[in-house]
Scaffold this active site. Structure first.
Site, short mmCIF file in Angstrom:
data_model
loop_
_atom_site.label_atom_id
_atom_site.label_comp_id
_atom_site.label_asym_id
_atom_site.label_seq_id
_atom_site.Cartn_x
_atom_site.Cartn_y
_atom_site.Cartn_z
N LYS A 53 0.84 -1.21 0.00
CA LYS A 53 0.00 0.00 0.00
C LYS A 53 0.88 1.26 0.00
CE LYS A 53 -3.27 2.42 2.83
NZ LYS A 53 -3.31 2.57 4.27
N ASP A 86 -7.24 0.82 0.55
CA ASP A 86 -7.30 1.00 2.00
C ASP A 86 -8.70 0.57 2.44
OD1 ASP A 86 -9.05 3.01 1.35
OD2 ASP A 86 -8.11 4.51 2.64
#
Ligand code: SF4
Length: 200
Positions: free
Chosen positions: A111, A129
């Site tokens: 991420k 997310d």
């Protein structure tokens, strides 16, 4: 995306940074806390730590104190120092452009590498997310739970030029309208035609 762009013209990264190193540090510090909190900490942090060497020049407990308010400060300080060492040893003190090189930095997960690449105009994938995950499921873009599998589904649906902007739109929408517990479908520009989970 057109509907969400019209609704959230300001959608973009909320972290404040002035260069790739600050971007990387901000994203690393943003795990398990809010962007507002990170910005509060980095305002002073970036005045004191300007180069990778600066993160190694202080005792570790001093760095921990300086990032304490972002939470998980011990792990984050360790990851920051490991990353700074790697930047100095292998990348002449610069943040690498390559996604794979970013992923090799200690404490940099997929991420983080995705956010850093996207903000540098070189999106390698799509950031997933908690908001992107929830909205992608509600909008029936994916049935997956695992972020890597969700990203794989999204990459098939979203044009590459929009890989950086797309998650910002979902994150903004998730924060402002499509909240986890009580989505405000009556105010949502995607309801009812574009959203199979619409309650209106
Ligand atoms: S219609 Fe409701 S569930 Fe669907 S995206 Fe909008 S707020 Fe979320």
């Amino acid at each position: 995306m057109d509907a969400l762009s019209a609704e959230h013209p300001e959608a973009g990264i909320a972290l404040r940074f002035g260069n790739p190193l600050e971007l990387l540090v901000s994203v690393m510090l943003s795990a398990q806390t809010t962007d507002v909190n990170v910005n509060r900490v980095t305002e002073r942090l970036f005045a004191k730590y300007r180069r990778p060497e600066d993160y190694l020049a202080v005792p570790v407990d001093e760095l921990e104190r300086d990032i304490y308010a972002t939470g998980f400060y011990r792990q984050k300080a360790k990851a920051l120092r490991g990353t700074m060492e790697r930047l100095i040893m292998e990348h002449d003190g610069e943040v690498p452009e390559s996604f794979d090189d970013l992923l090799k930095l200690p404490g940099v997960a997929r991420k983080t590498a995705n956010v850093v690449s996207a903000e540098r105009g070189n999106a390698h994938g799509i950031v997933v997310d908690t908001h992107v995950r929830r909205l992608s499921q509600r909008l029936a873009f994916t049935r997956q739970e695992d972020p890597v599998k969700i990203e794989r589904d999204l990459i098939r649906l979203v044009p590459r030029d929009d890989w950086a902007r797309f998650p910002h739109l979902l994150i903004w929408h998730g924060r402002k309208i499509c909240a986890a517990r009580s989505p405000r479908c009556e105010e949502c520009p995607l309801a009812p035609e574009l959203c199979p989970s619409s309650r209106v």
